[in-house]
Write an enzyme that holds these catalytic residues in place. Structure first.
Site, short mmCIF file in Angstrom:
data_model
loop_
_atom_site.label_atom_id
_atom_site.label_comp_id
_atom_site.label_asym_id
_atom_site.label_seq_id
_atom_site.Cartn_x
_atom_site.Cartn_y
_atom_site.Cartn_z
N LYS A 8 2.20 -6.70 17.96
CA LYS A 8 2.61 -5.81 16.77
C LYS A 8 3.94 -6.52 16.39
CE LYS A 8 -0.41 -2.43 17.06
NZ LYS A 8 -1.55 -2.91 16.68
N ASN A 9 4.74 -5.89 15.17
CA ASN A 9 5.72 -6.46 14.66
C ASN A 9 6.93 -6.92 15.68
OD1 ASN A 9 4.00 -6.89 12.49
ND2 ASN A 9 5.21 -5.66 11.08
#
Ligand code: PLP
Length: 375
Positions: A190-191
């Protein structure tokens, strides 16, 4: 290709010495968790995350799915309540509704943003609808003004699934400060990551209090259980990684944006591809870079993905099947759905390319050349 790795991954966590040192420090401290789920690192991470998104509260939990489940329960969702959700999402969004005893009511997406809209939500609403769960797909925020207005008029809650949208913005507000509650995932890739983990953000004091209780067995105070709950604690090691990652998030987002701009510039001229959009007033967080193969059926799109994979580019399809057509949901008598032409079309035509901050310029160029060759 010589200087490149075996496979260019679709996403990859960016871990540096800061995360490693933070983990070692936790191990040396001897405090790995705390019985309320509120150890010192968790509390620090929550404070910093709340500040980053501009919300009054942040509640750290052990996964994005736990965040969604807790937010639904904390909002008062009761068995039998209907919750409007996209079918074009990771199954966990709908799974959390079923976990809470609710019934998913699937809404179609917009062809340009891949998010549900006030119009498609309206088509899925019934008198039994108690919540709306928009998903900020691929890192792009749904059109929240019209969705929150619709929800307010009907007296229903909005719980955002921002598992893919850390740092996304809507009319200059960060995602996490808009709906009644917002849920993030920190799964690797994920980011930003904590290994596994999740976060609920909210400006609602009561909802925050309920979510904190749900995280710890429904305890109002130590060993005093006054509602249904779970063990959804985030470990201290994860929180320490999260705090280090959060400091780097603005830099990660800048890299993602730069890579997305380059991909758009170089691939946008190919007539066969429809580039991802960033509507006015919205800032994409570029969790995934997802073009659409214009007019294609699934076979044609899959062939393109296979060609890219044979050149060691881990192009992937998010999502090949609408959630409402997965065996569990297909057989679930209680699910509702309105017609979903755009969801089904997207499932046939989209494919995602690496856009993450660990990409080297040579790899980015190789991806572009490979896509040009493959279509
Ligand atoms: C849209 C969406 N919702 C929910 C989740 C679930 O998050 P987690 O894997 O942290 O439980 C994810 C991520 O995997 C996701 O992409």
């Amino acid at each position: 290709m010589d200087s490149m790795r075996d496979m260019i991954p679709i996403n990859q966590p960016s871990i540096g010495k800061e995360e490693i040192e933070a983990v070692v420090e936790v191990l040396k401290s001897g405090v790995l968790s705390e019985k309320s789920g509120q150890g010192p690192r968790v509390m620090q991470f929550e404070k910093e995350f709340a500040k980053f998104v501009g919300a009054r509260h942040a509640i750290a939990v052990c996964s994005g799915t736990a965040a969604l489940h807790s937010a639904l329960l904390a909002s008062g969702i009761q068995p039998g309540d209907e919750v409007v959700v996209p079918s074009f999402t990771f199954s966990a969004t709908a799974g959390a509704i079923v976990l809470a005893g609710g019934k998913p009511s699937f809404a179609d997406i917009d062809a340009d943003t891949y998010c549900i809209t006030a119009e498609s939500i309206e088509a899925a609403l019934t008198r039994g609808t108690k919540a709306i769960m928009p998903v900020h797909m691929y890192g792009l925020c749904a059109d929240m003004d019209s969705i929150t207005e619709l929800a307010r008029n009907r007296g229903i809650v909005v719980i955002e699934d921002a598992a893919q949208a850390h740092g996304a913005e809507y009319n200059e507000r960060r995602v996490g400060s808009i709906g009644d509650a917002t849920c993030f995932s920190f799964y690797p890739g994920k980011n930003m990551t904590t290994g596994e983990g999740g976060m609920i953000t909210t400006n609602d004091d009561d909802l925050a209090e309920q979510a904190r209780m749900i995280r710890t067995h429904g305890e109002e105070r130590p060993y005093w259980v006054s509602r249904q709950g779970h063990n959804y604690h985030m470990p201290e090691i994860s929180a320490a990684i999260g705090a280090a990652q959060l400091k780097k998030l603005p830099g990660f987002l800048q890299e993602r944006r730069k890579n997305a701009q380059y991909l758009t510039e170089k691939l946008g001229t190919l007539g066969k591809l429809v580039m991802p959009k960033e509507p006015a007033g919205r800032k994409h967080a570029w969790y995934l870079f997802t073009p659409r193969l214009r007019g294609a059926n699934a076979g044609k799109r899959n062939k393109l993905v296979e060609k890219l994979r044979s050149r060691n580019i881990a192009a992937s399809v998010y999502y090949e099947s609408p959630v409402h057509m997965l065996p569990f949901y297909r057989d679930l008598q209680s699910t509702r759905r309105s017609p979903m032409p755009e969801t089904e079309r997207a499932c046939r035509q989209v494919f995602s390319l690496p856009v993450h901050p660990e990409l080297k310029q040579t790899e980015l160029q190789f991806i572009i050349d490979s896509v040009k060759r493959a279509i």
